[in-house]
Design a protein around this motif. Structure first.
Motif, PDB file in Angstrom:
ATOM      1  N   MET A   1       0.811  -1.215   0.000  1.00 53.97           N
ATOM      2  CA  MET A   1       0.000   0.000   0.000  1.00 53.97           C
ATOM      3  C   MET A   1       0.847   1.269   0.000  1.00 53.97           C
ATOM      4  O   MET A   1       1.915   1.316   0.602  1.00 53.97           O
ATOM      5  N   PRO A   2       0.333   2.314  -0.656  1.00 57.79           N
ATOM      6  CA  PRO A   2       1.024   3.611  -0.635  1.00 57.79           C
ATOM      7  C   PRO A   2       0.874   4.288   0.731  1.00 57.79           C
ATOM      8  O   PRO A   2       0.107   3.830   1.576  1.00 57.79           O
ATOM      9  N   GLU A   3       1.571   5.415   0.912  1.00 57.80           N
ATOM     10  CA  GLU A   3       1.590   6.097   2.205  1.00 57.80           C
ATOM     11  C   GLU A   3       0.246   6.693   2.599  1.00 57.80           C
ATOM     12  O   GLU A   3       0.010   6.945   3.767  1.00 57.80           O
ATOM     13  N   ASN A   4      -0.641   6.942   1.631  1.00 58.46           N
ATOM     14  CA  ASN A   4      -1.922   7.576   1.975  1.00 58.46           C
ATOM     15  C   ASN A   4      -2.957   6.568   2.483  1.00 58.46           C
ATOM     16  O   ASN A   4      -4.119   6.885   2.649  1.00 58.46           O
ATOM     17  N   ILE A   5      -2.507   5.343   2.743  1.00 55.27           N
ATOM     18  CA  ILE A   5      -3.378   4.311   3.330  1.00 55.27           C
ATOM     19  C   ILE A   5      -3.002   4.173   4.801  1.00 55.27           C
ATOM     20  O   ILE A   5      -1.834   3.983   5.130  1.00 55.27           O
ATOM     21  N   TYR A   6      -3.993   4.285   5.684  1.00 58.10           N
ATOM     22  CA  TYR A   6      -3.703   4.123   7.113  1.00 58.10           C
ATOM     23  C   TYR A   6      -4.856   3.393   7.796  1.00 58.10           C
ATOM     24  O   TYR A   6      -5.814   2.997   7.127  1.00 58.10           O
ATOM     25  N   ASN A   7      -4.754   3.206   9.126  1.00 59.51           N
ATOM     26  CA  ASN A   7      -5.738   2.420   9.886  1.00 59.51           C
ATOM     27  C   ASN A   7      -5.894   1.013   9.310  1.00 59.51           C
ATOM     28  O   ASN A   7      -6.994   0.491   9.213  1.00 59.51           O
ATOM     29  N   TRP A   8      -4.782   0.414   8.906  1.00 60.52           N
ATOM     30  CA  TRP A   8      -4.819  -0.921   8.286  1.00 60.52           C
ATOM     31  C   TRP A   8      -5.095  -1.980   9.332  1.00 60.52           C
ATOM     32  O   TRP A   8      -4.499  -1.991  10.404  1.00 60.52           O
ATOM     33  N   SER A   9      -6.005  -2.877   9.028  1.00 64.09           N
ATOM     34  CA  SER A   9      -6.155  -4.069   9.865  1.00 64.09           C
ATOM     35  C   SER A   9      -6.549  -5.206   8.938  1.00 64.09           C
ATOM     36  O   SER A   9      -7.299  -5.000   7.979  1.00 64.09           O
ATOM     37  N   SER A  10      -5.995  -6.398   9.204  1.00 64.67           N
ATOM     38  CA  SER A  10      -6.242  -7.488   8.253  1.00 64.67           C
ATOM     39  C   SER A  10      -6.141  -8.854   8.902  1.00 64.67           C
ATOM     40  O   SER A  10      -5.558  -9.030   9.964  1.00 64.67           O
ATOM     41  N   THR A  11      -6.739  -9.816   8.193  1.00 63.60           N
ATOM     42  CA  THR A  11      -6.575 -11.238   8.468  1.00 63.60           C
ATOM     43  C   THR A  11      -6.139 -11.829   7.128  1.00 63.60           C
ATOM     44  O   THR A  11      -5.935 -11.086   6.161  1.00 63.60           O
ATOM     45  N   GLU A  12      -6.077 -13.129   7.056  1.00 62.02           N
ATOM     46  CA  GLU A  12      -5.694 -13.745   5.782  1.00 62.02           C
ATOM     47  C   GLU A  12      -6.730 -13.451   4.690  1.00 62.02           C
ATOM     48  O   GLU A  12      -6.379 -13.283   3.527  1.00 62.02           O
ATOM     49  N   ASP A  13      -8.023 -13.365   5.077  1.00 57.48           N
ATOM     50  CA  ASP A  13      -9.106 -13.229   4.094  1.00 57.48           C
ATOM     51  C   ASP A  13      -9.770 -11.862   4.027  1.00 57.48           C
ATOM     52  O   ASP A  13     -10.556 -11.606   3.124  1.00 57.48           O
ATOM     53  N   GLU A  14      -9.497 -10.981   4.997  1.00 64.37           N
ATOM     54  CA  GLU A  14     -10.168  -9.677   5.018  1.00 64.37           C
ATOM     55  C   GLU A  14      -9.187  -8.581   5.399  1.00 64.37           C
ATOM     56  O   GLU A  14      -8.223  -8.824   6.108  1.00 64.37           O
ATOM     57  N   ALA A  15      -9.485  -7.367   4.905  1.00 67.44           N
ATOM     58  CA  ALA A  15      -8.670  -6.205   5.278  1.00 67.44           C
ATOM     59  C   ALA A  15      -9.561  -4.982   5.316  1.00 67.44           C
ATOM     60  O   ALA A  15     -10.535  -4.888   4.555  1.00 67.44           O
ATOM     61  N   SER A  16      -9.236  -4.061   6.192  1.00 67.18           N
ATOM     62  CA  SER A  16      -9.926  -2.776   6.183  1.00 67.18           C
ATOM     63  C   SER A  16      -8.877  -1.692   6.357  1.00 67.18           C
ATOM     64  O   SER A  16      -7.844  -1.904   7.014  1.00 67.18           O
ATOM     65  N   PHE A  17      -9.131  -0.543   5.747  1.00 65.45           N
ATOM     66  CA  PHE A  17      -8.159   0.540   5.771  1.00 65.45           C
ATOM     67  C   PHE A  17      -8.850   1.837   5.363  1.00 65.45           C
ATOM     68  O   PHE A  17      -9.967   1.829   4.853  1.00 65.45           O
ATOM     69  N   THR A  18      -8.176   2.938   5.606  1.00 63.56           N
ATOM     70  CA  THR A  18      -8.685   4.251   5.228  1.00 63.56           C
ATOM     71  C   THR A  18      -7.765   4.827   4.166  1.00 63.56           C
ATOM     72  O   THR A  18      -6.539   4.759   4.296  1.00 63.56           O
TER      73      THR A  18
END
Length: 132
Positions: free
Chosen positions: A31-48
């Motif tokens: 991900m580029p620098e403008n992506i933050y609040n990353w959270s993930s598992t093997e099958d799902e991810a969420s980010f801003t």
């Protein structure tokens, strides 16, 4: 439908590249620098995405050593599909292609297609850098 595509050549066998991509935990590195609040598992991810939107995605289909598709798992600003394909390049390496398909109206197309193209290019470049 707006389709944005970016490819990279990686000097590793298809299985290794696919196995890296198949785990969404690894995608934070792409991900580029403008992506933050990353959270993930093997099958799902969420980010801003800075100044844009919060996105949550999940793997919707896997074809081992060929293709991986992720779609929004929550309401997104527009319908989008994130697809990675991997194929043997004939030289013992892999051609990895990132395809973003987004259902954008004219206004959204003007606003989002540039950043989406930059995202696709950034992710394939980072993939080549990390696995290269």
């Amino acid at each position: 439908m707006t389709v944005i595509e970016s490819s990279a050549e990686i000097n590793l066998p298809v299985e290794k590249v696919y196995s890296f991509l198949a785990d969404l935990n690894n995608h934070q590195q792409l991900m580029p620098e403008n992506i933050y609040n990353w959270s993930s598992t093997e099958d799902e991810a969420s980010f801003t995405i800075q100044n844009m939107a919060k996105l949550a995605i999940k793997i919707s289909s896997r074809i081992p050593n060929q293709e991986l598709i992720a779609v929004p798992s929550e309401k997104a600003p527009f319908d989008v599909e994130l697809k990675w394909t991997v194929a043997d390049n004939g030289h013992g390496g892999t051609t990895a292609t990132h395809i973003i398909s987004a259902d954008l109206n004219m206004m959204m197309k003007m606003l989002a297609s540039g950043p989406l193209k930059k995202l696709a290019d950034h992710q394939t470049e980072k993939l080549a850098e990390i696995l290269g």
